[in-house]
Design an enzyme around this catalytic site. Structure first.
Site, PDB file in Angstrom:
ATOM      1  N   TYR A   1     -13.414  -3.548  12.383  1.00 50.05           N
ATOM      2  CA  TYR A   1     -12.108  -2.954  12.072  1.00 50.05           C
ATOM      3  C   TYR A   1     -11.176  -3.047  13.269  1.00 50.05           C
ATOM      4  O   TYR A   1     -10.018  -3.452  13.144  1.00 50.05           O
ATOM      5  CB  TYR A   1     -12.304  -1.500  11.654  1.00 50.05           C
ATOM      6  CG  TYR A   1     -11.023  -0.734  11.437  1.00 50.05           C
ATOM      7  CD1 TYR A   1     -10.223  -0.970  10.324  1.00 50.05           C
ATOM      8  CD2 TYR A   1     -10.621   0.245  12.346  1.00 50.05           C
ATOM      9  CE1 TYR A   1      -9.048  -0.258  10.120  1.00 50.05           C
ATOM     10  CE2 TYR A   1      -9.451   0.966  12.149  1.00 50.05           C
ATOM     11  CZ  TYR A   1      -8.669   0.711  11.041  1.00 50.05           C
ATOM     12  OH  TYR A   1      -7.496   1.419  10.846  1.00 50.05           O
TER      13      TYR A   1
ATOM     14  N   SER B   1       0.080   5.597  -1.677  1.00 54.93           N
ATOM     15  CA  SER B   1      -0.599   6.795  -1.177  1.00 54.93           C
ATOM     16  C   SER B   1      -0.504   6.851   0.336  1.00 54.93           C
ATOM     17  O   SER B   1      -0.110   5.867   0.992  1.00 54.93           O
ATOM     18  CB  SER B   1      -2.084   6.802  -1.596  1.00 54.93           C
ATOM     19  OG  SER B   1      -2.791   5.750  -0.957  1.00 54.93           O
ATOM     20  N   GLY B   2      -0.853   8.009   0.896  1.00 51.15           N
ATOM     21  CA  GLY B   2      -1.003   8.157   2.334  1.00 51.15           C
ATOM     22  C   GLY B   2       0.215   7.783   3.145  1.00 51.15           C
ATOM     23  O   GLY B   2       1.354   8.149   2.827  1.00 51.15           O
ATOM     24  N   ILE B   3      -0.022   7.046   4.227  1.00 48.50           N
ATOM     25  CA  ILE B   3       1.047   6.642   5.141  1.00 48.50           C
ATOM     26  C   ILE B   3       2.090   5.800   4.407  1.00 48.50           C
ATOM     27  O   ILE B   3       3.293   5.961   4.619  1.00 48.50           O
ATOM     28  CB  ILE B   3       0.458   5.862   6.328  1.00 48.50           C
ATOM     29  CG1 ILE B   3      -0.370   6.798   7.217  1.00 48.50           C
ATOM     30  CG2 ILE B   3       1.553   5.181   7.145  1.00 48.50           C
ATOM     31  CD1 ILE B   3      -1.222   6.076   8.248  1.00 48.50           C
ATOM     32  N   GLY B   4       1.637   4.896   3.557  1.00 45.15           N
ATOM     33  CA  GLY B   4       2.572   4.031   2.837  1.00 45.15           C
ATOM     34  C   GLY B   4       3.520   4.803   1.952  1.00 45.15           C
ATOM     35  O   GLY B   4       4.734   4.542   1.936  1.00 45.15           O
TER      36      GLY B   4
ATOM     37  N   GLY C   1       0.825  -1.204   0.000  1.00 45.74           N
ATOM     38  CA  GLY C   1       0.000   0.000   0.000  1.00 45.74           C
ATOM     39  C   GLY C   1       0.857   1.250   0.000  1.00 45.74           C
ATOM     40  O   GLY C   1       0.504   2.262   0.615  1.00 45.74           O
ATOM     41  N   GLY C   2       1.972   1.185  -0.723  1.00 46.06           N
ATOM     42  CA  GLY C   2       2.919   2.295  -0.733  1.00 46.06           C
ATOM     43  C   GLY C   2       2.634   3.351  -1.775  1.00 46.06           C
ATOM     44  O   GLY C   2       3.481   4.212  -2.029  1.00 46.06           O
TER      45      GLY C   2
ATOM     46  N   SER D   1      -3.660   0.166  14.725  1.00 45.18           N
ATOM     47  CA  SER D   1      -4.565   1.302  14.894  1.00 45.18           C
ATOM     48  C   SER D   1      -4.917   1.448  16.360  1.00 45.18           C
ATOM     49  O   SER D   1      -5.067   0.449  17.079  1.00 45.18           O
ATOM     50  CB  SER D   1      -5.853   1.102  14.084  1.00 45.18           C
ATOM     51  OG  SER D   1      -6.803   2.116  14.396  1.00 45.18           O
TER      52      SER D   1
END
Length: 249
Positions: free
Chosen positions: A150, A16-19, A13-14, A137
Site C-alpha cells: 500500500y 463515501s468518506g473523503i470523496g 470514489g465520491g 497517504s
C-alpha cells in the site's frame, strides 16, 4: 466563499468518506460535481445528498476500459472539467512474508494503474488551467509494518504528481497530492478485522497522533479544495500532509 461557481469537478470514489466530503465541499462552493463509485446504492444516496445538479456515474477505478468509458460518458454529456480529485483507492495490508500477487494487484491496480490511465483518458476533457489533486497517504513516509505494498503504491502517486506536472504545465494544468493520516472514514471498517481488533488498532493509531484524535473527512476536503482553487496557483507537483502531526514528530 464561492470559489468554484461556474466550475465542474470530478471526484472519483465520491460516494463515501473523503470523496463524498470533498464533493459536498465543492458543491457548497458553487461547483457542478461529478462523482464516481462502484456501489450503486451509495452512489444514489450520495447524489441525493449533493442535489439535482450532481452527476453520479458507476465506475470501477481498477478497470482500464472503465477509465475510457468514463471519459467517453463525460464527452457525450458535454462535460469538461476544471478540477479532478483522484480519490478512489484500495488499502490492503499484510506482513511482507505473507504478501502475494493478488494483494499486490489489489493495491496497484486501483491506486496506481487505475489512477494513471484514468487521468490519461481524461486529458481531452480537462480545461486548460485545470487542477488535479491526488489522494496519497502518510504511509508513503512512515514505514508502518504490514503496509509495504500500500505504501509503495501511494509513493508512486506522489512521484506521479511531479512528473505529470512537468508534462501538463504547458496547458496550465497543476497536479498536487494531499496525503492524509488517520481519517475517520469507512475505509477502516473494510480492512477485514473483527470489531475488537479494529477497535484496538484504531486506539493504537490514535495514540501516535500528537493531536490525539483522528481527522475528519471535512478537514481533508478543505485542503483538497485549497489545492484546486486559484489561490494555490503557485503550488505545483507538491504534497500537503494532513495527519495531525503523526509523521512530523
Amino acid at each position: 466563499m464561492q470559489r468554484f461557481t461556474g466550475k465542474t469537478v470530478l471526484v472519483t470514489g465520491g460516494n463515501s468518506g473523503i470523496g463524498l466530503a470533498a464533493a459536498k465541499a465543492y458543491a457548497d462552493e458553487g461547483a457542478r460535481v461529478v462523482i464516481t463509485g462502484r456501489d450503486t446504492a451509495s452512489l444514489a444516496q450520495a447524489q441525493a445528498e449533493l442535489g439535482p445538479a450532481a452527476v453520479a456515474l458507476r465506475n470501477d477505478a481498477a478497470s482500464l476500459p472503465a477509465a475510457r468509458t468514463l471519459a467517453d460518458e463525460l464527452a457525450t454529456r458535454g462535460i469538461d472539467l476544471d478540477a479532478v480529485f483522484i480519490n478512489a483507492g484500495a488499502a490492503k495490508f499484510a506482513p511482507f512474508a505473507e504478501v502475494d500477487e493478488t494483494l499486490w494487484d489489489a493495491n496497484f491496480d486501483v491506486n496506481v494503474k487505475g489512477a494513471y490511465f484514468q487521468l490519461q483518458a481524461l486529458l481531452p476533457r480537462l480545461n486548460d488551467g485545470a487542477a488535479i489533486v491526488i489522494n496519497g497517504s502518510i504511509n508513503a513516509h512512515i514505514g508502518m509494518p504490514g503496509s509495504s505494498v500500500y505504501a509503495a503504491s501511494k509513493a508512486a502517486l506522489i512521484s506521479l504528481a511531479k512528473t505529470l506536472s512537468a508534462e501538463l504545465l504547458p496547458r496550465g494544468i497543476r497536479v498536487n497530492v494531499v496525503s492524509p493520516g488517520p481519517i475517520s472514514t469507512p475505509l477502516y471498517s473494510k480492512l477485514g478485522m473483527d470489531a475488537a481488533t479494529l477497535e484496538a488498532t484504531a486506539a493504537q493509531i490514535q495514540a501516535q497522533v500528537p493531536l490525539g484524535r483522528f481527522g475528519s473527512p471535512e478537514e481533508l476536503a478543505s485542503t483538497v479544495l485549497h489545492l484546486s482553487a486559484r489561490e494555490s496557483a503557485f503550488i505545483v507537483g507538491s504534497e500537503i500532509i494532513v495527519d495531525g502531526g503523526m509523521s512530523q514528530l
